[in-house]
Scaffold this motif. Structure first.
Motif, PDB file in Angstrom:
ATOM      1  N   GLY A 169      -7.612  11.233   4.024  1.00 31.13           N
ATOM      2  CA  GLY A 169      -7.439  10.791   2.650  1.00 31.13           C
ATOM      3  C   GLY A 169      -8.181  11.665   1.652  1.00 31.13           C
ATOM      4  O   GLY A 169      -7.691  11.938   0.554  1.00 31.13           O
TER       5      GLY A 169
ATOM      6  N   GLU B 191      -2.019   7.823   7.839  1.00 31.94           N
ATOM      7  CA  GLU B 191      -2.238   7.373   9.217  1.00 31.94           C
ATOM      8  C   GLU B 191      -1.135   6.417   9.657  1.00 31.94           C
ATOM      9  O   GLU B 191      -0.619   6.520  10.768  1.00 31.94           O
TER      10      GLU B 191
ATOM     11  N   TRP C 229       0.835  -1.200   0.000  1.00 29.77           N
ATOM     12  CA  TRP C 229       0.000   0.000   0.000  1.00 29.77           C
ATOM     13  C   TRP C 229       0.871   1.252   0.000  1.00 29.77           C
ATOM     14  O   TRP C 229       0.573   2.221  -0.692  1.00 29.77           O
TER      15      TRP C 229
ATOM     16  N   PHE D  13      -8.821   7.919  -1.900  1.00 29.30           N
ATOM     17  CA  PHE D  13      -9.301   8.452  -0.617  1.00 29.30           C
ATOM     18  C   PHE D  13      -8.891   7.501   0.508  1.00 29.30           C
ATOM     19  O   PHE D  13      -8.387   7.927   1.547  1.00 29.30           O
ATOM     20  N   TRP D  14      -9.115   6.218   0.274  1.00 29.69           N
ATOM     21  CA  TRP D  14      -8.764   5.228   1.286  1.00 29.69           C
ATOM     22  C   TRP D  14      -7.250   5.077   1.400  1.00 29.69           C
ATOM     23  O   TRP D  14      -6.693   5.130   2.503  1.00 29.69           O
ATOM     24  N   LEU D  15      -6.572   4.879   0.266  1.00 29.68           N
ATOM     25  CA  LEU D  15      -5.135   4.607   0.259  1.00 29.68           C
ATOM     26  C   LEU D  15      -4.338   5.736   0.898  1.00 29.68           C
ATOM     27  O   LEU D  15      -3.506   5.483   1.788  1.00 29.68           O
ATOM     28  N   CYS D  16      -4.571   6.959   0.459  1.00 27.31           N
ATOM     29  CA  CYS D  16      -3.789   8.085   0.987  1.00 27.31           C
ATOM     30  C   CYS D  16      -4.061   8.293   2.472  1.00 27.31           C
ATOM     31  O   CYS D  16      -3.142   8.588   3.244  1.00 27.31           O
ATOM     32  N   GLY D  17      -5.321   8.120   2.882  1.00 29.32           N
ATOM     33  CA  GLY D  17      -5.641   8.228   4.307  1.00 29.32           C
ATOM     34  C   GLY D  17      -4.969   7.152   5.126  1.00 29.32           C
ATOM     35  O   GLY D  17      -4.421   7.422   6.194  1.00 29.32           O
ATOM     36  N   LYS D  18      -4.988   5.922   4.622  1.00 27.39           N
ATOM     37  CA  LYS D  18      -4.366   4.812   5.338  1.00 27.39           C
ATOM     38  C   LYS D  18      -2.869   5.013   5.484  1.00 27.39           C
ATOM     39  O   LYS D  18      -2.306   4.849   6.566  1.00 27.39           O
TER      40      LYS D  18
ATOM     41  N   LEU E 293     -11.701   6.988  -5.653  1.00 30.69           N
ATOM     42  CA  LEU E 293     -12.236   6.409  -4.415  1.00 30.69           C
ATOM     43  C   LEU E 293     -11.175   5.570  -3.704  1.00 30.69           C
ATOM     44  O   LEU E 293     -11.024   5.647  -2.478  1.00 30.69           O
ATOM     45  N   PHE E 294     -10.431   4.775  -4.470  1.00 34.17           N
ATOM     46  CA  PHE E 294      -9.337   4.002  -3.897  1.00 34.17           C
ATOM     47  C   PHE E 294      -8.320   4.942  -3.251  1.00 34.17           C
ATOM     48  O   PHE E 294      -7.813   4.677  -2.160  1.00 34.17           O
TER      49      PHE E 294
END
Length: 176
Positions: free
Chosen positions: A141, A81, A22, A73-78, A70-71
């Protein structure tokens, strides 16, 4: 994520980039680890994908943009974090998606890719309103992605204007 610094310099390369898939993807397949202008390198890494996306029907390219956004938003946030930062400069998935937005419905050819690259980098660096406001006030994200998505939309609109001018004989000297 309230007590974290806003950004960590790209010179700090987390070792996880090379062992966590990731992180590797978020860092633009490693391009975000380059110490100077990681966003520019991430934008360049996005370019070889464009001829593949252009082989899709227009709706397929559009669908790919929605999925990668959409991916993202999740990937960059994860990844932010995981690294305990708001937005590490080396996270360049957002620049990649911004480039792909810029080049949707753009004619094939290296000249158009180069112009799209320059347009996207201009809007991503200058950050006209509301991009700058979003960059400063929207976090996680969504915040990491949204300013580059909007820079891509602004660059796309500019590109469509150039394409219209070219198609109507106003840009005959551009050589595209």
């Amino acid at each position: 994520m309230t007590d974290h610094p806003k950004q960590v310099p790209a010179e700090f390369v987390p070792p996880s980039v090379w062992c966590n898939p990731w992180h590797f993807i978020a860092f633009g397949f490693g391009s975000g680890t380059l110490p100077k202008a990681p966003g520019t390198w991430g934008s360049l890494v996005a370019l070889p994908f464009v001829p593949l996306w252009q082989m899709l029907p227009d709706w397929g390219y559009w669908l790919m943009l929605g999925v990668t956004m959409l991916f993202g938003f999740w990937l960059c946030g994860k990844v932010a974090e995981d690294l305990r930062v708001h937005d590490h400069e080396g996270i360049v998935w957002d620049e990649m998606v911004g480039m792909w937005i810029t080049l949707w419905l753009v004619p094939e050819g290296w000249g158009w890719l180069l112009l799209g690259f320059l347009m996207f980098r201009l809007f991503d660096i200058v950050k006209p309103w509301p991009i700058r406001w979003i960059d400063r006030h929207v976090h996680g994200g969504v915040g990491i992605m949204l300013d580059d998505v909007l820079a891509g939309v602004f660059a796309w609109l500019a590109m469509q204007g150039v394409i219209w001018a070219w198609a109507n004989g106003l840009g005959a000297g551009l050589g595209f």
